[in-house]
Motif scaffolding. Sequence first.
Motif, PDB file in Angstrom:
ATOM      1  N   THR A  12      -0.014   0.681  -1.106  1.00  0.00           N
ATOM      2  CA  THR A  12      -0.930  -0.049  -0.081  1.00  0.00           C
ATOM      3  C   THR A  12      -2.038   0.941   0.355  1.00  0.00           C
ATOM      4  OG1 THR A  12       0.131   0.320   1.953  1.00  0.00           O
ATOM      5  CG2 THR A  12       0.661  -1.672   0.626  1.00  0.00           C
ATOM      6  N   ARG A  13      -3.133   0.277   0.583  1.00  0.00           N
ATOM      7  CA  ARG A  13      -4.357   0.902   0.960  1.00  0.00           C
ATOM      8  C   ARG A  13      -4.357   2.079   1.944  1.00  0.00           C
ATOM      9  NH1 ARG A  13      -9.364  -0.805  -0.972  1.00  0.00           N
ATOM     10  NH2 ARG A  13     -11.131  -0.084  -0.112  1.00  0.00           N
ATOM     11  N   SER A  14      -3.345   2.025   2.645  1.00  0.00           N
ATOM     12  CA  SER A  14      -3.234   3.117   3.595  1.00  0.00           C
ATOM     13  C   SER A  14      -2.956   4.511   2.989  1.00  0.00           C
ATOM     14  CB  SER A  14      -2.337   2.798   4.594  1.00  0.00           C
ATOM     15  OG  SER A  14      -1.084   2.393   4.054  1.00  0.00           O
ATOM     16  N   PHE A  16      -4.068   5.270  -0.004  1.00  0.00           N
ATOM     17  CA  PHE A  16      -4.845   5.438  -1.264  1.00  0.00           C
ATOM     18  C   PHE A  16      -5.111   6.961  -1.032  1.00  0.00           C
ATOM     19  CE2 PHE A  16      -6.559   1.106  -2.520  1.00  0.00           C
ATOM     20  CZ  PHE A  16      -5.073   0.702  -2.944  1.00  0.00           C
ATOM     21  N   PHE A 177     -13.871   5.279   1.062  1.00  0.00           N
ATOM     22  CA  PHE A 177     -13.212   5.161  -0.257  1.00  0.00           C
ATOM     23  C   PHE A 177     -14.183   4.164  -0.972  1.00  0.00           C
ATOM     24  CE2 PHE A 177     -10.531   2.392  -3.110  1.00  0.00           C
ATOM     25  CZ  PHE A 177      -9.853   3.510  -3.761  1.00  0.00           C
ATOM     26  N   ASP A 179     -14.103   1.963  -4.790  1.00  0.00           N
ATOM     27  CA  ASP A 179     -13.097   1.261  -5.459  1.00  0.00           C
ATOM     28  C   ASP A 179     -13.350   1.853  -7.032  1.00  0.00           C
ATOM     29  OD1 ASP A 179     -11.583  -0.160  -3.814  1.00  0.00           O
ATOM     30  OD2 ASP A 179     -13.324  -1.781  -3.994  1.00  0.00           O
TER      31      ASP A 179
END
Length: 327
Positions: A12-14, A16, A177, A179
């Motif tokens: 998940t994003r945490s 990345f 961050f 994308d």
Amino acid sequence: MRKLYFLLPGTTRSFFCGGLFAELNTLNLAQQICKAEVVTYRQREENHPFIDDLLPQENLRDCIFVVSWGFDVPKQLKKLTHCHVVYHAHSSGYGFSVPPEVPILCVSRNTMGYWGMRSQNSLIYWLPNQLPTNVSNRQVERDIDILIQARKSSEYVVNQLIPELQKRFNVVVIDSFVDDLMVLFNRAKVYLYDSAEYWAQYRLTEGFGLPPMEALACGCQVFSSVNHALADYLDPGENCHKIAGYATGYDVKRIAAVLDNWQPNNLPESFFSPYRTDQLVPRLENILTELNQFFDYRQQHPSDIPSLTRQRLLYLFCKRIQNKLKK
């Protein structure tokens, strides 16, 4: 071939980061050769099995666990003692050792040299990170003079160099961050990257350094440090410029000269070929074939080559002194 389980803390994003995306890219390459999937070990996720649920199964001899997450590797190796395990090594310098029954896949020659000395009895292979086909010069208008990512940048770049450059040029600093970084690389003329100070603070190494390579592939002129794995492919004076060159004024002068006479960095595709899918898949297939043969052998035979432990180094030192005294 045995099935591959790529151990990741989560997807998940945490979680990345460059290491996660590199590992997922390697997973996608492996899936073109054999069965492979993600297994998480810090958080449970609906789409992936969790390590504690997977280990009680009885068919683990028919799979290979791929561990990669730096500080978590020693604990994972201990937990997977009775399984087939491969260490996918990115950064080096964590201080742990890898036993000879665990082969090592290295993303850079710099990392391969580190483990070639530290775990000389392990099987070691070079498998660089993937450079996807969408990482290329899209021939669009470049409205950004200088692009910088704040993360991993040195205090010199942030506090000294950027303020001077902002007086004359359109400087974009990325501090969160993004994308699709390739869009920004294609809008930028010059990309600055200086990670030596960052890694020195943690006593670790730059495992691969994908952003400068991506910037080169997108046509940017790159000013970068050449620490650790960056020296695998960066060649100041040929395909890039060394940043932090003696003085702030001299850096500004060199960057200004590039911008005043700017031309895209038109490196031939052959430069990037070793990192593209067409060459990585056959390389990985050869490696996986050897790994499966090795694990077949390991199930029947123990290791009998002495490792370079501290005790053995002491023994070799004493033996060398003894031989000198005899002479």
